[in-house]
Design an enzyme around this catalytic site. Structure first.
Site, PDB file in Angstrom:
ATOM      1  N   MET A   1       0.873  -0.862   0.000  1.00  0.00           N
ATOM      2  CA  MET A   1      -0.084  -0.134   0.161  1.00  0.00           C
ATOM      3  C   MET A   1       1.371   1.209  -0.037  1.00  0.00           C
ATOM      4  SD  MET A   1      -3.129  -0.860   2.848  1.00  0.00           S
ATOM      5  CE  MET A   1      -3.926   0.411   1.748  1.00  0.00           C
ATOM      6  N   HIS A   2       0.113   3.369  -0.125  1.00  0.00           N
ATOM      7  CA  HIS A   2       0.602   3.738  -0.313  1.00  0.00           C
ATOM      8  C   HIS A   2       1.993   4.298  -1.310  1.00  0.00           C
ATOM      9  CE1 HIS A   2      -1.506   3.239   3.677  1.00  0.00           C
ATOM     10  NE2 HIS A   2      -0.203   2.273   4.419  1.00  0.00           N
TER      11      HIS A   2
ATOM     12  N   ASP B   1      -2.566  -5.688   1.115  1.00  0.00           N
ATOM     13  CA  ASP B   1      -1.969  -6.116   0.848  1.00  0.00           C
ATOM     14  C   ASP B   1      -3.052  -6.423   2.169  1.00  0.00           C
ATOM     15  OD1 ASP B   1      -1.219  -4.236   2.646  1.00  0.00           O
ATOM     16  OD2 ASP B   1       1.256  -5.237   2.266  1.00  0.00           O
TER      17      ASP B   1
END
Length: 489
Positions: A78-79, A237
């Site tokens: 992520m991110h 995830d």
């Protein structure tokens, strides 16, 4: 029919081929490099993700009936920030979730824009790893690249785009950007304005189990599968791993005892705790979830065993531990600072309570218990929102330890269920693809049909009472040390 789950990790992409009934037919993993151009920076080339994914798909399907492949979906880191220009070319290397260059931008968002405003618009506050502070960093330090932006993508969504031609994201991954209105499941125009970006730079958002498109014809021909192969949005995830462990429905919980540790709680109701100690995100099953993330979990035990004691015989060391719930040594597991619930990058690992009687086994026990106590900290925050958790799934490398699972069950005071397989995000991705193709009517139905439990650890009332007393002591240690940690920088 068969379904493919693609887990785009930080060091490798893992691909899983699953039958509709949940049987895993094959798993393939392909590594790619990560670069650290400066201390604390972490980047990857999105083309590496795509190249290794395509090679992995070829390997995954080599010995299978390719006509049976119905759908593909994703879990992913992520991110991360992937920037595309007006020709859909990658502008610069992707800045990853564990990149620490944005401390100044994150502080600007939290302190000058204000945590209250951020929480109102996004249900979260800023962390250095989130996407929005990365965009602000690009705006300040690479204005020529900022001027070229046509699309802002997340890592797994870039893969979905390459496979389908659709600029897309899903609600769970979008929740970690700080551009997303989690409660209303849409992009936040207010946050776009605050960060100086155009909302059309952001991709279309889908529920995790929704179809975004089909496989590009030229890729279908290259892989030898149907052009009608569905591409589903997938999930971040942790949300994908929650699907893979059956952590769906109100009050369901999963603890990941990996390098880092997470407490993931699914809930039907949107909620934000008073101090934003937990992340409040949308879940891949169509509901919401709260997540507490500690930066060092199983890595604490690895550090203690490998670097301090100097042994790889983890099981043997744990066999020396006899007096559960009676240890007078405590360990704060903040070897890399801490995220949930303290959000304190200056926090440090600490042993306290050592005496001349302290033995090596006591310190090993304190490490295991310290991680369990820190996970309970996040669970306690969730309980302030009226969420009642009665049992949890568990996954990750630390879950291989019978002793650690027993400690967790009794520190948390809840039942611990161990799933048959621990494939996490890749399994969750395959299950989301199955839902998208109509194999199951909902994510919850897929989880009930596919996820099986192989072991159950029940808490023991007497031991739970002993650990309750120990936990109340543990939770006083960090507040007593907080100012000292700041002075040790």
């Amino acid at each position: 029919m068969n379904y493919i789950g693609i887990d785009l990790g930080t060091s490798a992409v893992k691909l899983l081929l699953m039958q509709g009934d949940g049987e895993i037919l094959k798993i393939v993993s392909r590594e790619y490099p990560i670069s650290f151009p400066q201390p604390g920076w972490s980047q990857q080339n999105p083309e590496d993700w795509y190249r290794e994914t395509m090679a992995g798909l070829q390997e995954l399907l080599a010995d299978s009936d390719k006509s049976q492949v119905a759908g593909i979906s994703f879990g992913g880191q992520m991110h991360g920030l992937v920037l595309l220009d007006d020709k859909d070319e990658v502008i610069r290397p992707a800045i990853l979730w564990n990149d620490g260059r944005t401390a100044e931008e994150s502080a600007y968002l939290n302190e000058l824009v204000g945590k209250e405003k951020l929480s109102k618009h996004t249900a979260n506050i800023s962390f250095a790893g989130f996407t929005a502070p990365k965009v602000l960093w690009i705006k300040k330090h690479e204005p020529e690249n900022f001027a070229r932006i046509s699309k802002i993508m997340l890592p797994k969504d870039y893969l979905a785009y390459r496979l389908s031609g659709v600029h897309c994201s899903d609600v769970s991954d979008a929740s970690g950007t700080l551009f997303f209105d989690v409660e209303n499941r849409c992009w936040s125009q207010e946050m776009c304005s605050i960060c100086g970006i155009q909302q059309e730079w952001l991709p279309q958002v889908f529920e995790s189990y929704e179809t975004v498109g089909t496989l590009k014809p030229e890729l279908a021909k290259e892989l030898g599968i149907s052009e009608k192969t569905v591409i589903a949005a997938g999930a971040g995830d942790n949300a994908a791993a929650a699907v893979g462990t059956g952590t769906v429905g109100d009050g369901a919980c999963n603890i990941s005892l990996g390098t880092s540790g997470t407490v993931f709680i699914s809930t039907d109701k949107f909620g934000v705790d008073a101090n934003n100690a937990l992340h409040s995100f949308d879940h891949a099953d169509g509901s919401y979830h709260l997540m507490g993330c500690m930066l060092s979990a199983a890595s604490c035990n690895k550090w203690w065993m490998d670097e301090i004691i100097g042994t790889k015989e983890y099981d043997k060391e744990q066999q020396e531990i006899k007096a559960l719930g009676r240890n007078h040594v405590y360990f704060l597991p903040y070897l890399m600072g801490e995220r949930s619930p303290h959000n304190d990058p200056d926090a440090r690992g600490t042993f306290i309570g050592l005496t001349m009687d302290t033995a090596r086994a006591d310190m090993t026990q304190a490490v295991l218990e310290g991680v369990a106590f820190a996970l309970r900290d996040s669970l306690e925050v969730a309980r302030t929102l009226g969420i009642e958790v009665t049992h949890t799934k568990i996954c990750g490398g630390g879950a291989k330890s019978p002793l650690w699972k027993k400690i967790l069950a009794n520190v948390l005071g809840i039942r611990v269920d161990v799933p048959e397989n621990e494939e996490g995000p890749s399994m969750g991705g395959a299950m989301l693809a199955a839902v998208s193709c109509g194999e199951y009517q909902s994510v919850e139905e897929a989880a009930q049909a596919i996820v099986k439990i192989k072991e159950v650890i029940e808490p023991e009332p007497e031991l739970t009472a002993l650990y309750e007393e120990r936990y109340q002591q543990f939770r006083k240690i960090y507040p007593a040390c907080r100012q000292l940690f700041q002075q040790l920088k």
